[in-house]
Design a protein around this motif. Sequence first.
Motif, PDB file in Angstrom:
ATOM      1  N   LYS A 255      12.751  31.015   7.172  1.00 16.25           N
ATOM      2  CA  LYS A 255      13.485  31.745   6.949  1.00 16.25           C
ATOM      3  C   LYS A 255      14.896  31.267   6.931  1.00 16.25           C
ATOM      4  N   ILE A 256      15.132  30.281   7.781  1.00 15.72           N
ATOM      5  CA  ILE A 256      16.622  29.589   7.532  1.00 15.72           C
ATOM      6  C   ILE A 256      16.502  29.010   6.346  1.00 15.72           C
ATOM      7  N   GLU A 257      15.691  28.376   5.618  1.00 14.16           N
ATOM      8  CA  GLU A 257      15.955  28.170   4.057  1.00 14.16           C
ATOM      9  C   GLU A 257      16.304  29.426   3.260  1.00 14.16           C
TER      10      GLU A 257
ATOM     11  N   PRO B 115      16.511  14.135   5.031  1.00 16.67           N
ATOM     12  CA  PRO B 115      16.419  13.719   6.801  1.00 16.67           C
ATOM     13  C   PRO B 115      17.615  14.350   7.564  1.00 16.67           C
ATOM     14  N   LYS B 116      18.814  14.309   6.728  1.00 17.23           N
ATOM     15  CA  LYS B 116      19.724  14.986   7.672  1.00 17.23           C
ATOM     16  C   LYS B 116      19.799  16.312   7.723  1.00 17.23           C
ATOM     17  N   THR B 117      19.599  16.993   6.843  1.00 17.76           N
ATOM     18  CA  THR B 117      19.540  18.487   6.816  1.00 17.76           C
ATOM     19  C   THR B 117      18.185  18.902   7.553  1.00 17.76           C
ATOM     20  N   ASP B 118      17.135  18.424   7.484  1.00 19.43           N
ATOM     21  CA  ASP B 118      15.904  18.580   8.330  1.00 19.43           C
ATOM     22  C   ASP B 118      16.251  18.643   9.762  1.00 19.43           C
ATOM     23  N   ILE B 119      17.293  17.754  10.081  1.00 17.51           N
ATOM     24  CA  ILE B 119      17.680  17.693  11.580  1.00 17.51           C
ATOM     25  C   ILE B 119      18.201  19.067  11.896  1.00 17.51           C
ATOM     26  N   SER B 120      18.933  19.617  10.958  1.00 14.00           N
ATOM     27  CA  SER B 120      19.733  21.062  11.418  1.00 14.00           C
ATOM     28  C   SER B 120      18.563  22.033  11.359  1.00 14.00           C
ATOM     29  N   PHE B 121      17.781  21.929  10.471  1.00 13.63           N
ATOM     30  CA  PHE B 121      16.440  23.130  10.540  1.00 13.63           C
ATOM     31  C   PHE B 121      15.585  22.802  11.721  1.00 13.63           C
TER      32      PHE B 121
ATOM     33  N   LEU C 286      16.760  35.541  13.204  1.00 11.24           N
ATOM     34  CA  LEU C 286      15.683  34.808  13.217  1.00 11.24           C
ATOM     35  C   LEU C 286      14.938  35.289  14.464  1.00 11.24           C
ATOM     36  N   VAL C 287      15.414  36.155  15.150  1.00 18.75           N
ATOM     37  CA  VAL C 287      14.861  36.508  16.524  1.00 18.75           C
ATOM     38  C   VAL C 287      13.697  37.398  16.129  1.00 18.75           C
ATOM     39  N   PRO C 288      13.561  38.425  14.943  1.00 15.94           N
ATOM     40  CA  PRO C 288      12.258  38.991  14.984  1.00 15.94           C
ATOM     41  C   PRO C 288      11.228  37.966  14.271  1.00 15.94           C
ATOM     42  N   VAL C 289      11.761  36.787  13.618  1.00 14.64           N
ATOM     43  CA  VAL C 289      10.520  35.801  13.205  1.00 14.64           C
ATOM     44  C   VAL C 289       9.854  35.269  14.406  1.00 14.64           C
ATOM     45  N   VAL C 290      10.944  35.227  15.493  1.00 14.75           N
ATOM     46  CA  VAL C 290      10.198  34.406  16.749  1.00 14.75           C
ATOM     47  C   VAL C 290       9.385  35.440  17.290  1.00 14.75           C
ATOM     48  N   ALA C 291       9.642  36.730  17.399  1.00 18.74           N
ATOM     49  CA  ALA C 291       9.010  37.799  17.992  1.00 18.74           C
ATOM     50  C   ALA C 291       7.559  37.703  17.435  1.00 18.74           C
ATOM     51  N   GLU C 292       7.667  37.934  16.183  1.00 11.50           N
ATOM     52  CA  GLU C 292       6.244  37.746  15.296  1.00 11.50           C
ATOM     53  C   GLU C 292       5.457  36.833  15.636  1.00 11.50           C
ATOM     54  N   ILE C 293       5.879  35.561  15.679  1.00 12.85           N
ATOM     55  CA  ILE C 293       4.861  34.529  16.006  1.00 12.85           C
ATOM     56  C   ILE C 293       4.488  34.665  17.271  1.00 12.85           C
ATOM     57  N   MET C 294       5.332  35.149  18.450  1.00 10.08           N
ATOM     58  CA  MET C 294       4.703  34.704  19.640  1.00 10.08           C
ATOM     59  C   MET C 294       4.208  36.011  20.479  1.00 10.08           C
ATOM     60  N   LYS C 295       4.236  37.179  19.456  1.00  9.60           N
ATOM     61  CA  LYS C 295       4.011  38.384  20.092  1.00  9.60           C
ATOM     62  C   LYS C 295       2.572  38.754  20.714  1.00  9.60           C
TER      63      LYS C 295
END
Length: 879
Positions: free
Chosen positions: A257-259, A271-277, A330-339
């Motif tokens: 989703k961040i992508e 590798p540098k931008t991977d840290i931000s992800f 990104l919150v709905p994505v977290v909710a979907e993973i953990m629901k």
Amino acid sequence: MKNLTSSEIRKMYLDFWASKGHKIEPSASLVPVNDPTLLWINSGVATLKKYFDGSVVPDNPRITNSQKSIRTNDIENVGVTARHHTLFEMLGNFSIGDYFKEEAIPWAWELLTSKEWLAFDPELLYVTYYPKDEDTKRIWKEKVGLPESHIVPFEDNFWDIGAGPCGPCTEIFYDRGVAYQDLPDGDPEMYPGGENERYLEIWNLVFSEFNHMPDGSYEPLPHKNVDTGMGLERVTSVIQNTPTNFETDLFMPIIRKIEALSGSVKYGDNPKTDISFKVIADHVRAVSFAIGDRALPSNEGRGYILRRLIRRSVMHGQKLGINRLFLFELVPVVAEIMKGYYPEVETDCDFIIKVITNEEQRFQETIHGGLDILHEVFNTMTETKTTVISGTDAFKLYDTFGFPLELTEEYAEEKGFTVDKDGFNEEMQSQRNRARAARQVEDSFSVQSAVLGDITVESTFDGYDKTSLSSELLVVIENDEIKESASAGNTAQLIFKTTPFYAEMGGQAADMGVIKAENGEIVATIVDVKRAPNGQHLHTAEMNMDLNSNQTYFLQVDENRRRGITKNHTATHLLHQALKDVLGTHANQAGSLVAPNHLRFDFTHFGQATQEELSEMERIVNQKIWDALPVVTVETTIDKAKEMGAMALFGEKYGSEVRVVDVAGYSVELCGGIHVQNSQEIGVFKILSESGIGAGVRRIEAITGQAAYEYFREKEEELLAAARLVKAQQTKEVTGKIEALRQELKDSESEKDSLRAKLLAMESQDIFADIKEANGITYITYQTKNQGMNDLRELADQWRQKAVSDVFVAASDLDGKVSLLAAVAKDKIGTVKAGDLIKEIAPLVGGGGGGRPDMAQAGGKNPAGIPQAIERVGTWLAE
């Protein structure tokens, strides 16, 4: 090894331990309940401390859970390493004085290697143990059948965080193979337990068998315990065979989703931008769960942690080219993973989004402040001809404004500067040391008491509708020892077969009262009542006479005290619902105190409640009181209570049987406390104050009944006194009289200002005639008394209108305080600046100040320095 999702792994773990007779405890709130020693719930055992220190005996000594946890001591490592997280889930199984090493170790092996369960290859598993713990080594070798080459002694395998339970531990490692080997063979760290990527620790089994005493000694625990921890994120990365935890199904949907939000930057490209992800994916999980548990961003405590996580995420989003509000998406994505296991994130999604959006917007304003600070640093460096940003400045930008070190380095590089990384790391280490020192206090347990934990006599509370009864005394405790009797003049702890005394819990204060003999004499005074570890009501009594166990006594509760408590308790329930009616459903109880003479109610809310909102709450509660609503208490199952719509205290855990307090359907709450039978018994309700007590937590103090009446009488006396002072015949005239006096005072002040202005105008004729010159600049100075800064500014306006000199300086002494003003004609500010002049003369009167080039002002504490300051004007201009 089976191919499993993270949800399947969690379920399989809990199912396994349930098959071994363990009770599955639901994950507790991240915000600790009734535990002020912790900032966050930071481990699976943190919510079970009361069992491990013996203050409460659990219904089932075998417990298992998957506990959401937050640790923030190494935030800067998140995204840089493979397995650092702020939020993580800790899978655990616990034995409270039940099974020990002989069972725990083989069961752990069964879960890991059995084809029915996780089906790890036994050849790839290694264990470490404490060298002095020969039992653990023997069990691994003889009962499990692990070869000696897979059993490694390790001196650090002793779990000890200060006073309380401690003991040896054994850690289980998984060999990920040569593909993950980051050190050469023969390196001293290339072994299970060393600092390497090949051998990954997946589980730690702690055997609490000692009490670490306050004097530093170790004594055997009266009851030995087992406490294990397996990180879900880590074991999922092993089972799903991912390079780091972030490629598992717990994080990748967030990263994808961040992508999409970035549009052009892809995970894995750099590798540098991977840290931000990784940083964003980690932080948004922690923030979503924490806000869902009613922690709110602020400048202190856990609120500061949330604010920092959000700001770090925003800064890393900018590094991915996301220059708008985005975290909330990104919150709905977290909710979907953990629901599946945490449905509350999806349920509270709108609330979480609102809080995050507000905080993102705030930071958009603050980030400019950080850039301003950075540019100030750059300007100073240019002026002083230095090229290295100090570690202190870099850390301030990191800690206060959320600037990652690498971002400061990028801005610095554009200017041709560098950053003192060593200095930055020293500041960071100092912060870590402070955090570790705090954790030594936060994580510690109480030392177990064998006496209370071993008392299992049956004792019942029969005080919901009684305030007195006769009962047999079962247990007498003095000085932590069970005695046959308690002596006059001493303080003892007593347990009766039946008691009408309510023990302090749920915010309700304990009952007080007396113990009487058969002849009516008072044997003892009850000053406190608490629950013993096994649930009995433990009475603290001050003895007037000798008292013996196995005898019957008459127990009498102080009825006036009880009556005040019950009124206040029911009032808190009405207030709780009124808060939700007025402020919104997010306003949840965050603590309470129900005492005889007042009540205190803490609740979660974004900001201060307005006077209008408080008045409306007060009106609602009083209306419910005057409606004479019946208060009905029902004992039922937790599921039935939920069907009734009963409100549970946020974060509290409840048993299968609960009490529901129903105030005519308006307020329906789970509560074990004592209440009135009809709301009209409360009489009247009055809010005294509303204040903030912490991050996102507000407090209301209120009174009811007789206390409210006495408050109103006091206020009436104050109003009558005010009426006498303003010569009002009736209290209803007071407001009008005060308003008339205010107008009279205003007219008087206006007249005084007019006279002062006329006086100044007359004086200015002489003031502006005395013109001096220095270095080609004409100036006028003036010193006076009893005039404030407004008067001096008015003089400056007159001076500017007359245009009689280039510079004007005035000083006044008013009640021992100095006012200084300097003004410069606009055509001269290229030559003379008022701010420079005021900075020159202000120290002479013990003060400081500044301002614009055309006008500046200052204050001071030394009127004696005024002549010297005035004299300095001419010499400074001449220089």
